[in-house]
Design a protein around this motif. Structure first.
Motif, PDB file in Angstrom:
ATOM      1  N   PRO A 102     -17.969   8.787   2.775  1.00  0.00           N
ATOM      2  CA  PRO A 102     -18.489   7.524   3.309  1.00  0.00           C
ATOM      3  C   PRO A 102     -17.996   6.329   2.501  1.00  0.00           C
ATOM      4  O   PRO A 102     -17.979   6.359   1.274  1.00  0.00           O
ATOM      5  N   GLY A 103     -17.584   5.306   3.208  1.00  0.00           N
ATOM      6  CA  GLY A 103     -17.150   4.087   2.556  1.00  0.00           C
ATOM      7  C   GLY A 103     -15.692   4.075   2.127  1.00  0.00           C
ATOM      8  O   GLY A 103     -15.233   3.097   1.542  1.00  0.00           O
ATOM      9  N   ASP A 104     -14.924   5.137   2.391  1.00  0.00           N
ATOM     10  CA  ASP A 104     -13.507   5.178   1.996  1.00  0.00           C
ATOM     11  C   ASP A 104     -12.677   4.101   2.687  1.00  0.00           C
ATOM     12  O   ASP A 104     -11.670   3.651   2.165  1.00  0.00           O
ATOM     13  N   GLY A 105     -13.058   3.721   3.883  1.00  0.00           N
ATOM     14  CA  GLY A 105     -12.303   2.713   4.616  1.00  0.00           C
ATOM     15  C   GLY A 105     -11.006   3.234   5.212  1.00  0.00           C
ATOM     16  O   GLY A 105     -10.062   2.476   5.405  1.00  0.00           O
ATOM     17  N   PHE A 106     -10.956   4.528   5.531  1.00  0.00           N
ATOM     18  CA  PHE A 106      -9.776   5.105   6.187  1.00  0.00           C
ATOM     19  C   PHE A 106      -9.573   4.375   7.513  1.00  0.00           C
ATOM     20  O   PHE A 106     -10.470   4.304   8.323  1.00  0.00           O
ATOM     21  N   GLY A 107      -8.396   3.814   7.703  1.00  0.00           N
ATOM     22  CA  GLY A 107      -8.115   3.042   8.915  1.00  0.00           C
ATOM     23  C   GLY A 107      -8.147   1.546   8.690  1.00  0.00           C
ATOM     24  O   GLY A 107      -7.954   0.782   9.630  1.00  0.00           O
ATOM     25  N   VAL A 108      -8.376   1.102   7.454  1.00  0.00           N
ATOM     26  CA  VAL A 108      -8.411  -0.340   7.182  1.00  0.00           C
ATOM     27  C   VAL A 108      -7.076  -0.981   7.524  1.00  0.00           C
ATOM     28  O   VAL A 108      -7.024  -2.096   8.020  1.00  0.00           O
ATOM     29  N   MET A 109      -5.972  -0.275   7.283  1.00  0.00           N
ATOM     30  CA  MET A 109      -4.629  -0.707   7.667  1.00  0.00           C
ATOM     31  C   MET A 109      -3.898   0.495   8.243  1.00  0.00           C
ATOM     32  O   MET A 109      -4.079   1.615   7.763  1.00  0.00           O
ATOM     33  N   VAL A 110      -3.087   0.254   9.245  1.00  0.00           N
ATOM     34  CA  VAL A 110      -2.273   1.310   9.844  1.00  0.00           C
ATOM     35  C   VAL A 110      -0.855   0.789  10.050  1.00  0.00           C
ATOM     36  O   VAL A 110      -0.639  -0.413  10.194  1.00  0.00           O
ATOM     37  N   ALA A 111       0.098   1.717  10.051  1.00  0.00           N
ATOM     38  CA  ALA A 111       1.492   1.396  10.354  1.00  0.00           C
ATOM     39  C   ALA A 111       2.047   2.555  11.168  1.00  0.00           C
ATOM     40  O   ALA A 111       1.646   3.706  10.994  1.00  0.00           O
ATOM     41  N   LEU A 112       2.982   2.244  12.059  1.00  0.00           N
ATOM     42  CA  LEU A 112       3.505   3.252  12.976  1.00  0.00           C
ATOM     43  C   LEU A 112       4.973   2.967  13.240  1.00  0.00           C
ATOM     44  O   LEU A 112       5.335   1.824  13.551  1.00  0.00           O
ATOM     45  N   ARG A 113       5.809   4.010  13.104  1.00  0.00           N
ATOM     46  CA  ARG A 113       7.227   3.826  13.390  1.00  0.00           C
ATOM     47  C   ARG A 113       7.898   5.183  13.582  1.00  0.00           C
ATOM     48  O   ARG A 113       7.854   6.029  12.703  1.00  0.00           O
ATOM     49  N   GLN A 114       8.518   5.362  14.735  1.00  0.00           N
ATOM     50  CA  GLN A 114       9.352   6.525  15.036  1.00  0.00           C
ATOM     51  C   GLN A 114       8.762   7.857  14.593  1.00  0.00           C
ATOM     52  O   GLN A 114       9.384   8.624  13.861  1.00  0.00           O
ATOM     53  N   ALA A 120      -4.234   3.836   5.794  1.00  0.00           N
ATOM     54  CA  ALA A 120      -4.732   3.531   4.455  1.00  0.00           C
ATOM     55  C   ALA A 120      -6.242   3.702   4.381  1.00  0.00           C
ATOM     56  O   ALA A 120      -6.964   3.419   5.337  1.00  0.00           O
ATOM     57  N   ALA A 121      -6.685   4.175   3.223  1.00  0.00           N
ATOM     58  CA  ALA A 121      -8.110   4.275   2.880  1.00  0.00           C
ATOM     59  C   ALA A 121      -8.273   3.519   1.565  1.00  0.00           C
ATOM     60  O   ALA A 121      -8.204   4.105   0.483  1.00  0.00           O
ATOM     61  N   TYR A 122      -8.451   2.219   1.649  1.00  0.00           N
ATOM     62  CA  TYR A 122      -8.372   1.352   0.469  1.00  0.00           C
ATOM     63  C   TYR A 122      -9.482   1.569  -0.549  1.00  0.00           C
ATOM     64  O   TYR A 122      -9.341   1.196  -1.709  1.00  0.00           O
ATOM     65  N   ARG A 123     -10.592   2.190  -0.145  1.00  0.00           N
ATOM     66  CA  ARG A 123     -11.691   2.417  -1.089  1.00  0.00           C
ATOM     67  C   ARG A 123     -11.862   3.895  -1.426  1.00  0.00           C
ATOM     68  O   ARG A 123     -12.871   4.300  -1.996  1.00  0.00           O
ATOM     69  N   GLU A 124     -10.845   4.687  -1.120  1.00  0.00           N
ATOM     70  CA  GLU A 124     -10.899   6.123  -1.397  1.00  0.00           C
ATOM     71  C   GLU A 124     -10.862   6.351  -2.899  1.00  0.00           C
ATOM     72  O   GLU A 124     -10.132   5.675  -3.622  1.00  0.00           O
ATOM     73  N   ASP A 125     -11.665   7.289  -3.369  1.00  0.00           N
ATOM     74  CA  ASP A 125     -11.684   7.678  -4.779  1.00  0.00           C
ATOM     75  C   ASP A 125     -10.951   9.008  -4.862  1.00  0.00           C
ATOM     76  O   ASP A 125     -11.385   9.969  -4.231  1.00  0.00           O
ATOM     77  N   ASP A 141     -12.800   3.268  -5.733  1.00  0.00           N
ATOM     78  CA  ASP A 141     -12.099   2.296  -4.888  1.00  0.00           C
ATOM     79  C   ASP A 141     -10.630   2.111  -5.278  1.00  0.00           C
ATOM     80  O   ASP A 141     -10.057   1.042  -5.084  1.00  0.00           O
ATOM     81  N   ALA A 142      -9.994   3.142  -5.810  1.00  0.00           N
ATOM     82  CA  ALA A 142      -8.578   3.054  -6.176  1.00  0.00           C
ATOM     83  C   ALA A 142      -7.705   2.980  -4.929  1.00  0.00           C
ATOM     84  O   ALA A 142      -6.751   2.222  -4.875  1.00  0.00           O
ATOM     85  N   GLY A 143      -8.022   3.766  -3.908  1.00  0.00           N
ATOM     86  CA  GLY A 143      -7.304   3.724  -2.645  1.00  0.00           C
ATOM     87  C   GLY A 143      -6.184   4.737  -2.528  1.00  0.00           C
ATOM     88  O   GLY A 143      -5.607   5.163  -3.527  1.00  0.00           O
ATOM     89  N   SER A 144      -5.892   5.120  -1.281  1.00  0.00           N
ATOM     90  CA  SER A 144      -4.821   6.066  -0.962  1.00  0.00           C
ATOM     91  C   SER A 144      -4.251   5.733   0.401  1.00  0.00           C
ATOM     92  O   SER A 144      -4.888   5.067   1.209  1.00  0.00           O
ATOM     93  N   VAL A 145      -3.041   6.237   0.659  1.00  0.00           N
ATOM     94  CA  VAL A 145      -2.415   6.142   1.970  1.00  0.00           C
ATOM     95  C   VAL A 145      -2.082   7.556   2.429  1.00  0.00           C
ATOM     96  O   VAL A 145      -1.540   8.351   1.659  1.00  0.00           O
TER      97      VAL A 145
END
Length: 186
Positions: A102-114, A120-125, A141-145
């Motif tokens: 809970p609170g990881d924020g998965f989906g805060v930013m997305v990118a798509l190409r080919q 991104a989950a900007y608050r993921e520990d 809250d280190a974050g991951s992609v």
């Protein structure tokens, strides 16, 4: 409802646009923040829902509630939509983090190409660095992609998870994200 929506517009003249579709999460709930982030690549759309609730297991959700008093925050999700030959947008797969909390924020930013989707989950520990139930988290809250690729059967598969080489607490790694043919900017 306030579960979120994405509106698809198509150019209908040199300076005008016409709405042609409305996209919604098939399992949308109040406060999911569906549409918080968007990416479009040809006939494929990727939509982030930063606080979607099913991305975190029940135990983690209850623990988060006990610690914060907040039941409205899930681990997050990203939804894929595909435009068909008749220009209809069909809901596809739902992407979630394998280690959602809970609170990881998965989906805060997305990118798509080919055939590559980044979420991104900007608050993921980082999971391996979490402390005990009542202890402090050194990398909170280190974050991951997370990287997903489309395979030969048009299914999306998780391929990688990455963080900064100099990771530290409250970096919010993934709060901004961009992708081209050869590089990812985070």
């Amino acid at each position: 409802t306030d579960d979120g929506a994405v509106y698809v517009f198509q150019r209908s003249g040199p300076t005008s646009w016409q709405q042609v579709a409305e996209l919604r999460a098939p399992d949308g709930k109040t406060l999911d923040w569906f549409g918080h982030s968007l990416a479009l690549d040809g006939d494929t759309a990727l939509v982030g829902a930063t606080f979607e609730h099913t991305g975190a297991d029940g135990w983690a959700q209850e623990y988060y509630y006990l610690m914060t008093g907040n039941r409205s925050t899930g681990g997050g999700a990203a939804y894929l939509f595909q435009r068909d030959a008749q220009a209809h947008w069909d809901a596809g797969e739902k992407l979630t983090a394998f280690d959602a909390y809970p609170g990881d924020g998965f989906g805060v930013m997305v990118a798509l190409r080919q055939g590559l989707a980044l979420v991104a989950a900007y608050r993921e520990d980082p999971a391996l660095l979490r402390r005990g139930a009542w202890g402090l988290w050194e990398l909170q809250d280190a974050g991951s992609v997370y990287a997903f690729t489309r395979d030969d059967t048009a299914q999306w598969r998780r391929r990688d998870k990455f963080t900064a080489s100099d990771i530290s607490a409250r970096d919010w790694f993934g709060f901004a994200l961009s992708l081209d043919d050869q590089h990812v900017l985070v």
